[in-house]
Design a protein around this motif. Structure first.
Motif, PDB file in Angstrom:
ATOM      1  N   GLU A 186      -5.564  -0.617   0.103  1.00  0.00           N
ATOM      2  CA  GLU A 186      -5.009  -1.432   1.184  1.00  0.00           C
ATOM      3  C   GLU A 186      -3.865  -2.272   0.639  1.00  0.00           C
ATOM      4  O   GLU A 186      -3.676  -2.370  -0.566  1.00  0.00           O
ATOM      5  CB  GLU A 186      -6.086  -2.367   1.767  1.00  0.00           C
ATOM      6  CG  GLU A 186      -7.348  -1.679   2.234  1.00  0.00           C
ATOM      7  CD  GLU A 186      -7.178  -0.795   3.447  1.00  0.00           C
ATOM      8  OE1 GLU A 186      -6.256  -1.037   4.252  1.00  0.00           O
ATOM      9  OE2 GLU A 186      -7.966   0.152   3.594  1.00  0.00           O
ATOM     10  N   ASN A 222       0.834  -1.194   0.000  1.00  0.00           N
ATOM     11  CA  ASN A 222       0.000   0.000   0.000  1.00  0.00           C
ATOM     12  C   ASN A 222       0.876   1.254   0.000  1.00  0.00           C
ATOM     13  O   ASN A 222       0.681   2.173   0.774  1.00  0.00           O
ATOM     14  CB  ASN A 222      -0.957  -0.005   1.197  1.00  0.00           C
ATOM     15  CG  ASN A 222      -1.986   1.111   1.126  1.00  0.00           C
ATOM     16  OD1 ASN A 222      -2.096   1.915   2.028  1.00  0.00           O
ATOM     17  ND2 ASN A 222      -2.720   1.176   0.047  1.00  0.00           N
ATOM     18  N   HIS A 247      -1.555   0.462   5.169  1.00  0.00           N
ATOM     19  CA  HIS A 247      -2.935   0.140   5.559  1.00  0.00           C
ATOM     20  C   HIS A 247      -3.165  -1.291   5.113  1.00  0.00           C
ATOM     21  O   HIS A 247      -3.240  -1.563   3.925  1.00  0.00           O
ATOM     22  CB  HIS A 247      -3.944   1.072   4.878  1.00  0.00           C
ATOM     23  CG  HIS A 247      -3.770   2.505   5.225  1.00  0.00           C
ATOM     24  ND1 HIS A 247      -4.191   3.031   6.418  1.00  0.00           N
ATOM     25  CD2 HIS A 247      -3.191   3.518   4.541  1.00  0.00           C
ATOM     26  CE1 HIS A 247      -3.891   4.306   6.445  1.00  0.00           C
ATOM     27  NE2 HIS A 247      -3.271   4.634   5.320  1.00  0.00           N
TER      28      HIS A 247
END
Length: 159
Positions: free
Chosen positions: A83, A61, A91
């Motif tokens: 993500e 990410n 994340h």
């Protein structure tokens, strides 16, 4: 007498689970990675009727998925997030993110495999598209932006 073997079997199961938990703690790993409660809980964010929830996934990410999020962030038909699949991602993908997403874009086939390995039951009815974008680009690189606009736009039939 039939209850004795069952007690023994339960004891073995509990012992094995405690050994796995202890080993996971020792390694600093979450075990189990996804609990039964997480798999059955309802998503936090319900989609707006006019928007499609899109999740972009890469490894850390860092470059590709945040670029995709930035490129598509202001599109009125989309609500987007990014993500990573790696434990050291900025994340990391969570069960809530996967419940939230209606469409999932992964940058490489390995990202799809990782999601299926960890969250198969959560994403079994989700649409996952592999974009085949290698980890050769920096954040907001013009070539990466063009690739993302063209491929995602074509798949979602957006301008």
């Amino acid at each position: 007498m039939p209850t004795e073997p069952k007690r023994e079997k339960n004891w073995k199961h509990l012992y094995t689970r405690s050994v796995k938990l202890a080993r996971a703690r020792q390694l600093g790993v979450e075990y189990p990675r996804v609990t039964e409660a997480q798999l059955t809980q309802e998503p936090e964010d319900l989609p707006k009727p006019s928007q499609t929830n899109v999740l972009f996934v890469c490894s850390r990410n860092q470059w590709r998925s945040p670029t995709a999020e930035q490129v598509w962030r202001k599109h009125p038909a989309l609500s987007v997030r990014s993500e990573g699949t790696s434990p050291n991602a900025r994340h990391r993908v969570s069960v809530n993110d996967l419940h939230w997403a209606q469409v999932i874009f992964v940058m490489e086939e390995k990202h799809k495999s990782r999601l299926l390995a960890e969250y198969r039951r959560v994403i079994e009815n989700k649409t996952i598209h592999v974009l085949d974008i290698p980890d050769d680009y920096k954040y907001m690189a013009p070539e990466l932006v063009d690739l993302l606009r063209d491929s995602v736009g074509a798949i979602l039939r957006l301008e």
